[in-house]
Scaffold this motif. Structure first.
Motif, PDB file in Angstrom:
ATOM      1  N   GLY A 118       0.832  -1.187   0.000  1.00 29.59           N
ATOM      2  CA  GLY A 118       0.000   0.000   0.000  1.00 29.59           C
ATOM      3  C   GLY A 118       0.868   1.238   0.000  1.00 29.59           C
ATOM      4  O   GLY A 118       2.050   1.168  -0.324  1.00 29.59           O
ATOM      5  N   PHE A 119       0.290   2.367   0.390  1.00 27.77           N
ATOM      6  CA  PHE A 119       1.070   3.589   0.506  1.00 27.77           C
ATOM      7  C   PHE A 119       0.547   4.405   1.671  1.00 27.77           C
ATOM      8  O   PHE A 119      -0.563   4.211   2.150  1.00 27.77           O
ATOM      9  N   ARG A 120       1.375   5.276   2.122  1.00 27.24           N
ATOM     10  CA  ARG A 120       0.961   6.294   3.075  1.00 27.24           C
ATOM     11  C   ARG A 120       1.417   7.624   2.494  1.00 27.24           C
ATOM     12  O   ARG A 120       2.381   7.681   1.720  1.00 27.24           O
ATOM     13  N   ILE A 121       0.722   8.673   2.839  1.00 29.44           N
ATOM     14  CA  ILE A 121       1.105  10.000   2.363  1.00 29.44           C
ATOM     15  C   ILE A 121       2.208  10.502   3.288  1.00 29.44           C
ATOM     16  O   ILE A 121       1.979  10.706   4.486  1.00 29.44           O
ATOM     17  N   ALA A 122       3.409  10.651   2.740  1.00 30.65           N
ATOM     18  CA  ALA A 122       4.540  11.128   3.532  1.00 30.65           C
ATOM     19  C   ALA A 122       4.468  12.646   3.705  1.00 30.65           C
ATOM     20  O   ALA A 122       4.812  13.160   4.762  1.00 30.65           O
ATOM     21  N   SER A 123       4.026  13.345   2.656  1.00 32.05           N
ATOM     22  CA  SER A 123       3.885  14.801   2.772  1.00 32.05           C
ATOM     23  C   SER A 123       2.995  15.364   1.683  1.00 32.05           C
ATOM     24  O   SER A 123       2.911  14.817   0.595  1.00 32.05           O
ATOM     25  N   LEU A 124       2.333  16.446   2.029  1.00 30.38           N
ATOM     26  CA  LEU A 124       1.609  17.292   1.081  1.00 30.38           C
ATOM     27  C   LEU A 124       2.208  18.674   1.280  1.00 30.38           C
ATOM     28  O   LEU A 124       2.199  19.200   2.386  1.00 30.38           O
ATOM     29  N   LYS A 125       2.753  19.239   0.212  1.00 35.08           N
ATOM     30  CA  LYS A 125       3.406  20.540   0.303  1.00 35.08           C
ATOM     31  C   LYS A 125       2.899  21.445  -0.799  1.00 35.08           C
ATOM     32  O   LYS A 125       2.437  20.986  -1.839  1.00 35.08           O
ATOM     33  N   MET A 126       3.038  22.733  -0.555  1.00 33.85           N
ATOM     34  CA  MET A 126       2.613  23.719  -1.536  1.00 33.85           C
ATOM     35  C   MET A 126       3.465  24.969  -1.366  1.00 33.85           C
ATOM     36  O   MET A 126       3.997  25.230  -0.294  1.00 33.85           O
ATOM     37  N   THR A 127       3.592  25.717  -2.428  1.00 33.48           N
ATOM     38  CA  THR A 127       4.249  27.011  -2.368  1.00 33.48           C
ATOM     39  C   THR A 127       3.370  28.016  -3.080  1.00 33.48           C
ATOM     40  O   THR A 127       2.651  27.659  -4.007  1.00 33.48           O
ATOM     41  N   ASP A 128       3.410  29.244  -2.642  1.00 33.35           N
ATOM     42  CA  ASP A 128       2.654  30.263  -3.366  1.00 33.35           C
ATOM     43  C   ASP A 128       3.568  31.033  -4.306  1.00 33.35           C
ATOM     44  O   ASP A 128       3.172  31.986  -4.937  1.00 33.35           O
ATOM     45  N   GLN A 129       4.820  30.570  -4.416  1.00 28.61           N
ATOM     46  CA  GLN A 129       5.761  31.178  -5.350  1.00 28.61           C
ATOM     47  C   GLN A 129       5.604  30.504  -6.710  1.00 28.61           C
ATOM     48  O   GLN A 129       5.125  29.390  -6.809  1.00 28.61           O
ATOM     49  N   LYS A 130       6.049  31.195  -7.736  1.00 29.62           N
ATOM     50  CA  LYS A 130       5.960  30.635  -9.083  1.00 29.62           C
ATOM     51  C   LYS A 130       7.203  29.805  -9.360  1.00 29.62           C
ATOM     52  O   LYS A 130       8.315  30.257  -9.172  1.00 29.62           O
ATOM     53  N   ILE A 131       7.000  28.561  -9.795  1.00 26.99           N
ATOM     54  CA  ILE A 131       8.090  27.670 -10.172  1.00 26.99           C
ATOM     55  C   ILE A 131       7.912  27.352 -11.649  1.00 26.99           C
ATOM     56  O   ILE A 131       7.021  26.606 -12.019  1.00 26.99           O
ATOM     57  N   GLY A 132       8.749  27.927 -12.502  1.00 29.15           N
ATOM     58  CA  GLY A 132       8.582  27.736 -13.937  1.00 29.15           C
ATOM     59  C   GLY A 132       7.208  28.201 -14.347  1.00 29.15           C
ATOM     60  O   GLY A 132       6.801  29.316 -14.053  1.00 29.15           O
ATOM     61  N   ASP A 133       6.445  27.338 -15.001  1.00 35.29           N
ATOM     62  CA  ASP A 133       5.084  27.667 -15.412  1.00 35.29           C
ATOM     63  C   ASP A 133       4.057  27.225 -14.379  1.00 35.29           C
ATOM     64  O   ASP A 133       2.873  27.394 -14.574  1.00 35.29           O
ATOM     65  N   GLN A 134       4.515  26.640 -13.279  1.00 37.07           N
ATOM     66  CA  GLN A 134       3.588  26.068 -12.320  1.00 37.07           C
ATOM     67  C   GLN A 134       3.477  26.958 -11.088  1.00 37.07           C
ATOM     68  O   GLN A 134       4.444  27.195 -10.393  1.00 37.07           O
ATOM     69  N   LYS A 135       2.296  27.446 -10.824  1.00 36.65           N
ATOM     70  CA  LYS A 135       2.039  28.248  -9.635  1.00 36.65           C
ATOM     71  C   LYS A 135       0.915  27.586  -8.859  1.00 36.65           C
ATOM     72  O   LYS A 135      -0.038  27.105  -9.436  1.00 36.65           O
ATOM     73  N   LYS A 136       1.068  27.591  -7.552  1.00 39.04           N
ATOM     74  CA  LYS A 136       0.061  27.018  -6.673  1.00 39.04           C
ATOM     75  C   LYS A 136      -0.211  25.550  -7.016  1.00 39.04           C
ATOM     76  O   LYS A 136      -1.328  25.144  -7.260  1.00 39.04           O
ATOM     77  N   HIS A 137       0.845  24.821  -7.043  1.00 37.97           N
ATOM     78  CA  HIS A 137       0.849  23.409  -7.371  1.00 37.97           C
ATOM     79  C   HIS A 137       0.956  22.627  -6.063  1.00 37.97           C
ATOM     80  O   HIS A 137       1.673  23.031  -5.163  1.00 37.97           O
ATOM     81  N   LEU A 138       0.258  21.511  -5.941  1.00 36.39           N
ATOM     82  CA  LEU A 138       0.324  20.664  -4.760  1.00 36.39           C
ATOM     83  C   LEU A 138       1.320  19.542  -5.038  1.00 36.39           C
ATOM     84  O   LEU A 138       1.242  18.883  -6.074  1.00 36.39           O
ATOM     85  N   TYR A 139       2.254  19.350  -4.122  1.00 33.05           N
ATOM     86  CA  TYR A 139       3.278  18.313  -4.267  1.00 33.05           C
ATOM     87  C   TYR A 139       3.020  17.233  -3.229  1.00 33.05           C
ATOM     88  O   TYR A 139       3.040  17.491  -2.028  1.00 33.05           O
ATOM     89  N   ILE A 140       2.755  16.010  -3.696  1.00 33.11           N
ATOM     90  CA  ILE A 140       2.446  14.884  -2.812  1.00 33.11           C
ATOM     91  C   ILE A 140       3.608  13.896  -2.883  1.00 33.11           C
ATOM     92  O   ILE A 140       4.034  13.515  -3.971  1.00 33.11           O
ATOM     93  N   THR A 141       4.085  13.477  -1.721  1.00 37.76           N
ATOM     94  CA  THR A 141       5.101  12.435  -1.661  1.00 37.76           C
ATOM     95  C   THR A 141       4.480  11.237  -0.950  1.00 37.76           C
ATOM     96  O   THR A 141       3.966  11.372   0.157  1.00 37.76           O
ATOM     97  N   LEU A 142       4.523  10.099  -1.622  1.00 38.60           N
ATOM     98  CA  LEU A 142       3.994   8.862  -1.047  1.00 38.60           C
ATOM     99  C   LEU A 142       5.135   7.964  -0.607  1.00 38.60           C
ATOM    100  O   LEU A 142       6.220   8.009  -1.180  1.00 38.60           O
ATOM    101  N   ALA A 143       4.886   7.169   0.395  1.00 43.12           N
ATOM    102  CA  ALA A 143       5.834   6.153   0.846  1.00 43.12           C
ATOM    103  C   ALA A 143       5.112   4.813   0.809  1.00 43.12           C
ATOM    104  O   ALA A 143       3.963   4.716   1.244  1.00 43.12           O
TER     105      ALA A 143
END
Length: 185
Positions: A118-143
């Motif tokens: 299975g998996f567990r959610i290790a982290s959910l992160k977000m930034t309000d800064q612009k990264i390349g063309d992606q702004k307000k993107h949710l970053y999920i890390t699974l373990a």
């Protein structure tokens, strides 16, 4: 007309020199491209991420032979439950199912995994800064981890989770415009 060996050698050398000269010009462009990629990676490394609070509501494994589910809430809004049930067999990734005034409901899919995994959610992160063309993107890390509840179950299963993200936990004025997920084998 017969060409001597030295003539053939001379033609081969000229052709090789022309090819090398053409490749040399391309390499100079590649170095500019590599420099740009390095600068973008450096900028991305400087960006600060904030942890996004969430509550895991459901965790489900679905296979032709069985369905296994863990709930952290007894009653779930019927519309959200239906959206989740309809999305259980989605491919690996994360999808916003519904947004209310207070929360965002997100389906996280680990894809098809062996039934005991299975998996567990290790982290959910977000930034309000612009990264390349992606702004307000949710970053999920699974373990990944072994699930005792489905040990010995046959075959593969679609593994999904439903999480609720309070809007108050997002950066000011943020909305999820995209999801990037890593970490599941």
């Amino acid at each position: 007309m017969r060409v001597s060996i030295s003539g053939r050698l001379m033609l081969t050398m000229i052709a090789t020199m022309l090819l090398v000269a053409g490749c040399h010009g391309q390499r100079s462009n590649d170095s500019k491209e590599a420099q740009t990629v390095t600068e973008e990676a450096h900028k991305a490394a400087e960006i600060k991420y904030m942890e996004v609070p969430y509550t895991q509501l459901l965790y489900t494994k679905t296979a032709p032979e069985f369905t296994w589910e863990h709930r952290s809430v007894e009653h779930l809004d019927p519309d959200i439950q239906q959206l989740y049930d309809d999305g259980i067999n989605r491919a690996l990734g994360g999808w916003v199912l519904k947004e209310t005034d207070q929360e965002i409901y997100l389906l996280v899919s680990g894809g098809q995994l062996p039934s005991a995994k299975g998996f567990r959610i290790a982290s959910l992160k977000m930034t309000d800064q612009k990264i390349g063309d992606q702004k307000k993107h949710l970053y999920i890390t699974l373990a990944s981890y072994e699930d005792d509840g489905t040990e010995g179950y046959p075959g593969q299963a679609s593994v999904t989770s439903l999480v609720a993200i309070p809007k108050s936990g997002l950066p000011s004025g943020a909305a999820i415009h995209g999801v990037t997920m890593t970490g599941v084998d």
